[in-house]
Write a protein that holds these residues in place. Sequence first.
Motif, PDB file in Angstrom:
ATOM      1  N   THR A  34       0.806  -1.226   0.000  1.00 17.52           N
ATOM      2  CA  THR A  34       0.000   0.000   0.000  1.00 17.52           C
ATOM      3  C   THR A  34       0.837   1.274   0.000  1.00 17.52           C
ATOM      4  O   THR A  34       0.284   2.370   0.079  1.00 17.52           O
ATOM      5  N   VAL A  37      -0.051   4.395  -2.110  1.00 18.88           N
ATOM      6  CA  VAL A  37      -1.183   5.241  -1.721  1.00 18.88           C
ATOM      7  C   VAL A  37      -0.675   6.577  -1.180  1.00 18.88           C
ATOM      8  O   VAL A  37      -1.150   7.654  -1.568  1.00 18.88           O
ATOM      9  N   THR A  59      -4.252  -1.246  -6.999  1.00 17.07           N
ATOM     10  CA  THR A  59      -5.355  -2.103  -7.437  1.00 17.07           C
ATOM     11  C   THR A  59      -4.844  -3.362  -8.125  1.00 17.07           C
ATOM     12  O   THR A  59      -5.293  -4.477  -7.837  1.00 17.07           O
ATOM     13  N   CYS A 225     -15.829  -7.727   2.706  1.00 14.17           N
ATOM     14  CA  CYS A 225     -16.514  -6.867   1.736  1.00 14.17           C
ATOM     15  C   CYS A 225     -17.281  -5.761   2.458  1.00 14.17           C
ATOM     16  O   CYS A 225     -17.238  -4.590   2.057  1.00 14.17           O
ATOM     17  N   PHE A 228     -14.827  -3.069   4.074  1.00 13.78           N
ATOM     18  CA  PHE A 228     -14.175  -2.200   3.103  1.00 13.78           C
ATOM     19  C   PHE A 228     -15.163  -1.412   2.238  1.00 13.78           C
ATOM     20  O   PHE A 228     -14.761  -0.474   1.561  1.00 13.78           O
ATOM     21  N   THR A 229     -16.442  -1.775   2.287  1.00 13.59           N
ATOM     22  CA  THR A 229     -17.447  -0.925   1.663  1.00 13.59           C
ATOM     23  C   THR A 229     -17.444   0.450   2.319  1.00 13.59           C
ATOM     24  O   THR A 229     -17.608   1.477   1.660  1.00 13.59           O
ATOM     25  N   TYR A 231     -14.815   1.327   4.939  1.00 17.29           N
ATOM     26  CA  TYR A 231     -13.469   1.745   5.350  1.00 17.29           C
ATOM     27  C   TYR A 231     -12.673   2.344   4.191  1.00 17.29           C
ATOM     28  O   TYR A 231     -11.835   3.223   4.421  1.00 17.29           O
ATOM     29  N   THR A 232     -12.923   1.900   2.975  1.00 19.71           N
ATOM     30  CA  THR A 232     -12.222   2.473   1.830  1.00 19.71           C
ATOM     31  C   THR A 232     -12.410   3.985   1.769  1.00 19.71           C
ATOM     32  O   THR A 232     -11.520   4.719   1.333  1.00 19.71           O
ATOM     33  N   TYR A 233     -13.542   4.442   2.246  1.00 22.26           N
ATOM     34  CA  TYR A 233     -13.879   5.875   2.167  1.00 22.26           C
ATOM     35  C   TYR A 233     -13.941   6.505   3.555  1.00 22.26           C
ATOM     36  O   TYR A 233     -14.690   7.456   3.788  1.00 22.26           O
ATOM     37  N   ASN A 345      -8.654 -10.773  -0.348  1.00 22.46           N
ATOM     38  CA  ASN A 345      -8.408  -9.726  -1.340  1.00 22.46           C
ATOM     39  C   ASN A 345      -9.616  -9.480  -2.235  1.00 22.46           C
ATOM     40  O   ASN A 345      -9.873  -8.342  -2.641  1.00 22.46           O
ATOM     41  N   ILE A 348     -11.819  -7.244  -0.214  1.00 24.46           N
ATOM     42  CA  ILE A 348     -11.346  -5.852  -0.239  1.00 24.46           C
ATOM     43  C   ILE A 348     -11.750  -5.167  -1.542  1.00 24.46           C
ATOM     44  O   ILE A 348     -12.305  -4.063  -1.541  1.00 24.46           O
ATOM     45  N   SER A 352     -14.565  -2.150  -1.932  1.00 25.65           N
ATOM     46  CA  SER A 352     -14.221  -0.860  -2.528  1.00 25.65           C
ATOM     47  C   SER A 352     -15.155  -0.539  -3.687  1.00 25.65           C
ATOM     48  O   SER A 352     -15.615   0.604  -3.852  1.00 25.65           O
TER      49      SER A 352
END
Length: 408
Positions: A34, A37, A59, A225, A228-229, A231-233, A345, A348, A352
Amino acid sequence: MSLTKTGTPIRTSTAVVVVVALALALFSLSTVETLPVGLLPLIADDLGVSRASAGRLVTGYGLVVAVASVPLTRLVRRVPRRTLLCALLALFVVANLVSAAAPGYWVLLAARVTVALTHSVFWSVIASTATALFAPEVRGRVVAGLFSGLSLASVVGVPAGTWLGQQAGWRIPFLVMSGFGFLALVAVAVLLPSWAGAEGDGTTGAEPSRRRFLVLMAATALVICGVFTGYTYITVFLTDVTGLPQSAVAPLLLGSGIAGIAGTALAGARVDRRPRGTMVLAVTLLTVTMFGLCLLGDRTLAAVCLVALLGFAMSAMTTALQSRILHVAPGSTEIASAVGSSVFNVGIAGGSLVGGLLLSTGLGVRGAVLVGGVLAAGGLAVLLTESWVVRQGERGTAVRGGVSDMPA
C-alpha cells in the motif's frame, strides 16, 4: 530446547528469531503493498502519468494476489520451505530495487506485479512454516507474532515510508524495504531448519473439516466486503460526516493502527484456547462498529472511539482467521491459507467497488457504511451457522450410510 511434533529438536531462541525475521518480511511486503497510496502524487508527477494510473499500482497488486495465490501455492507445494522462502525473499529484494530505479511507469508496474506474485506465495506458506517450529498449543501466539508485522506496516511502515518519500523522493522507501527484505533473507537462510514445513509437518488442519472451512470462507468474504465498503472511504466519512479537518485524519488512522496491535496481541493470547469463539467475537465487534459509525458517526468522540475499535477488531479478526484456517483446513494448510488470502483480497476489492457505487448513487458515505454493516452482519450470521452446517452434513452422511447398509 523445544520439540516439534515431528520430534525434531530446535532451540526456542532460534525459532523465535526465525519468527521475527518472517514478521519483518511480512512487514516489508505489507508496507510495499500500500506504499503507493501515500506516494501517489509524487509517483504520478515523476513518471508523467495520471493519478488514476498511479492508483492502479495498488489495485493491480491486489488483483494479482487474489488470482495467483492458489495456483502458485499448488505449483510450489513440493519445494522445501527454506529454499522457497529464500527464493521469494530474493525476488522481493530484486523487485524493490527495480522499483526504486524504475525509469518509467511500465517498469514500475512490472516490478509491482513481481512483488505481488511473491506476496501470493509468501502469505500462503508463512504461517504453517512458522508454527511447525513450535508445539501445537502455542500456535495462536506464533500467528499473532507473525501478524504483528502486518499491524506495524499500517502503523509505522506506510506513514514512515510516505514521510521518507516526501523528504527524499518516492524511490527511497522502496530501497529501504528492499534492505529489510535482505535482512529477513539472511536470517531465514541461516536459521530456518531444512525440515521446517516439510510434507507431513503442519500440512493438515488440527481438526480438518471441509464444511467448517467453507463456512469460514463465506463469512470472511461477506465481512471483509462489508468492512471495506465503508473503510475504503473512511477519510471522506470523517471529514464529511464527523466534520473533522483533513489534518485530523492521519492521527486518527495512526490511533486505529495502534489499537490494531493490541487486537493482534489479545487475539493471539485467546485464540489457542477458544479459536472459534475468538473469530466470532472479532466479527461481532466489526459488525457493531460499522453500525455504530453509521448511527453515531456525526459525534466526534464516538467516531474517534469507533475508528480505533475498527482497527482493534480488524486485526483481531485477521489473527483469528489465520489460526482458524490452520485449525480446520480440510487438506493442506498452505493451500487453505492461499484460498483465505484470495478470499480476503476479493472482499477488499468487492467492498471498494460496492462503496464506490453507493457513493455515486447518492446514498453517500454514511449509506455505504450502513450497507457495509449489513454485509458484515450477514457474515456473522453465516459464521454462527457453522455447527448447524456440520450437523447437517453428518446427518446426511449417516442417512446415506444407513441406506447403503440396508439389505437388497
